[in-house]
Enzyme design. Sequence first.
Site, PDB file in Angstrom:
ATOM      1  CG  ASP A  79      -0.228  -0.182   2.529  1.00 47.43           C
ATOM      2  OD1 ASP A  79       0.940  -0.620   2.522  1.00 47.43           O
ATOM      3  OD2 ASP A  79      -0.836   0.123   3.571  1.00 47.43           O
TER       4      ASP A  79
ATOM      5  CD  GLU B   7      10.343  -1.681  11.083  1.00 49.65           C
ATOM      6  OE1 GLU B   7      10.288  -1.893  12.315  1.00 49.65           O
ATOM      7  OE2 GLU B   7       9.337  -1.432  10.395  1.00 49.65           O
TER       8      GLU B   7
HETATM    9  N1  UDP Z   1      -0.485  -7.649   5.659  1.00 45.93           N
HETATM   10  C1  UDP Z   1      -0.656  -9.021   5.715  1.00 45.93           C
HETATM   11  N2  UDP Z   1      -1.573  -9.536   6.577  1.00 45.93           N
HETATM   12  C2  UDP Z   1      -2.358  -8.758   7.383  1.00 45.93           C
HETATM   13  C3  UDP Z   1      -2.170  -7.355   7.342  1.00 45.93           C
HETATM   14  C4  UDP Z   1      -1.205  -6.846   6.472  1.00 45.93           C
HETATM   15  O1  UDP Z   1       0.022  -9.743   4.983  1.00 45.93           O
HETATM   16  O2  UDP Z   1      -3.182  -9.284   8.136  1.00 45.93           O
HETATM   17  C5  UDP Z   1       0.494  -7.076   4.728  1.00 45.93           C
HETATM   18  C6  UDP Z   1      -0.009  -5.864   3.945  1.00 45.93           C
HETATM   19  O3  UDP Z   1      -0.598  -6.260   2.728  1.00 45.93           O
HETATM   20  C7  UDP Z   1       1.247  -5.021   3.763  1.00 45.93           C
HETATM   21  C8  UDP Z   1       2.084  -5.372   4.987  1.00 45.93           C
HETATM   22  O4  UDP Z   1       1.592  -6.609   5.500  1.00 45.93           O
HETATM   23  O5  UDP Z   1       1.941  -5.381   2.577  1.00 45.93           O
HETATM   24  C9  UDP Z   1       1.994  -4.323   6.090  1.00 45.93           C
HETATM   25  O6  UDP Z   1       0.648  -4.150   6.463  1.00 45.93           O
HETATM   26  P1  UDP Z   1      -0.050  -2.716   6.530  1.00 45.93           P
HETATM   27  O7  UDP Z   1       0.215  -1.987   5.255  1.00 45.93           O
HETATM   28  O8  UDP Z   1      -1.486  -2.902   6.904  1.00 45.93           O
HETATM   29  O9  UDP Z   1       0.786  -2.080   7.721  1.00 45.93           O
HETATM   30  P2  UDP Z   1       0.903  -0.564   8.159  1.00 45.93           P
HETATM   31  O10 UDP Z   1       0.528   0.299   6.989  1.00 45.93           O
HETATM   32  O11 UDP Z   1      -0.039  -0.437   9.287  1.00 45.93           O
HETATM   33  O12 UDP Z   1       2.319  -0.408   8.547  1.00 45.93           O
HETATM   34 MN    MN Z   2       0.806  -0.025   5.017  1.00 44.99          MN
END
Ligand code: UDP
Ligand code: MN
Length: 333
Positions: free
Chosen positions: A197, A282
């Site tokens: 995203d 990280e």
């Molecule tokens: N993701 C996943 N399983 C989940 C939630 C997220 O595989 O249950 C993936 C999501 O598609 C993204 C990454 O893990 O590529 C990080 O998630 P997210 O973008 O929701 O995290 P944030 O933006 O909160 O850091």
């Molecule tokens: Mn994200």
Amino acid sequence: MMRKMTPLQTLGIVFCAIAVVWLTMQIAVFNTCLESKFIPANANYLCQKEQNYLLLRVHDLAKSEPTCTKLLKVLETNVNTLTDRPKIFVITPTFTRPVQKAELTRLSHTLLLVPNIHWIVIEDAAIKTDLVTNFLAKSQLKFTHLNVPTPHPMKMSQDDPSWLKPKGVLQRNAGLAWIRSHVSLQERGVVYFADDDNTYDLDIFEEMRYTHMVSVWPVGLVGGLMVERPLVKEGRVVGWNTVWKPDRPFPIDMAGFAVNVTLLLKHPEAGFSLSVPRGYQETRLLRDIVSVDQLEPKADNCTKVLVWHTRTEHPKLKQEWKLSIPSNVNIEV
Ligand code: UDP
Ligand code: MN
């Protein structure tokens, strides 16, 4: 106004210029030589090793001298036109939700514009979905499709009271495991964890491509700030502007660093974990492979934002509940 250079700096720049011309010539000659049939089978590997070593030395020298850094960019451009550039392994966890195909479409179109890239997509699912399988097949990208499900919501650690679903942890580890079993120690390349995203400027991929250990750069719209970034002095990371959990050893977002692939192969234990507090993934990976003073600042000494931690709004679907047959029956969205 031009700043006055010390004799040592002038000498450094002259050395850099000679090194750039010489290395370019060497690569050109080597390429011609490769066309000939009378070379030993391991010549390519030996020459790559030699080139990497020389590049590393020039990089060391360039750290303190901006003119030298510019010359180095010239060399990298020359190398790119003459030989294969180092490969970028992009690891992307993804999961089923209404916006998934839209996110993957946007990211894949970015990646299509990046040369020599390998996209490792790991679904958070017990079985691979048709949506992602068909999507990747028509993407025109070089890809690997994996899947591993995340266990049910869990406490992130003993000292973290909140119950959360860890996002992408097992998926990124699966991507690393694939790299460790399919990539050889001779591969020149870099590993980047690109969530589905975020928003990526194409320049960030060229910045990370020549990473010796771990490179770092600013990330926009993250950690409750417009930008989180490493603070750089004389070419080295000396601190961070992070406000959220600033005591973390590596207070940096997943989108803000890339790791040399050989370094990851040499540290088979390095990876992510389900049992660290939020924000420590990280650090969990980086603490095993690099120290802060070894980090390589990119994006003009971390003064440019080339990636944004954007998050997609949940779509409003409440009209959907009024339908007896969902609007997306027999049509993939
Ligand atoms: N993701 C996943 N399983 C989940 C939630 C997220 O595989 O249950 C993936 C999501 O598609 C993204 C990454 O893990 O590529 C990080 O998630 P997210 O973008 O929701 O995290 P944030 O933006 O909160 O850091
Ligand atoms: Mn994200």
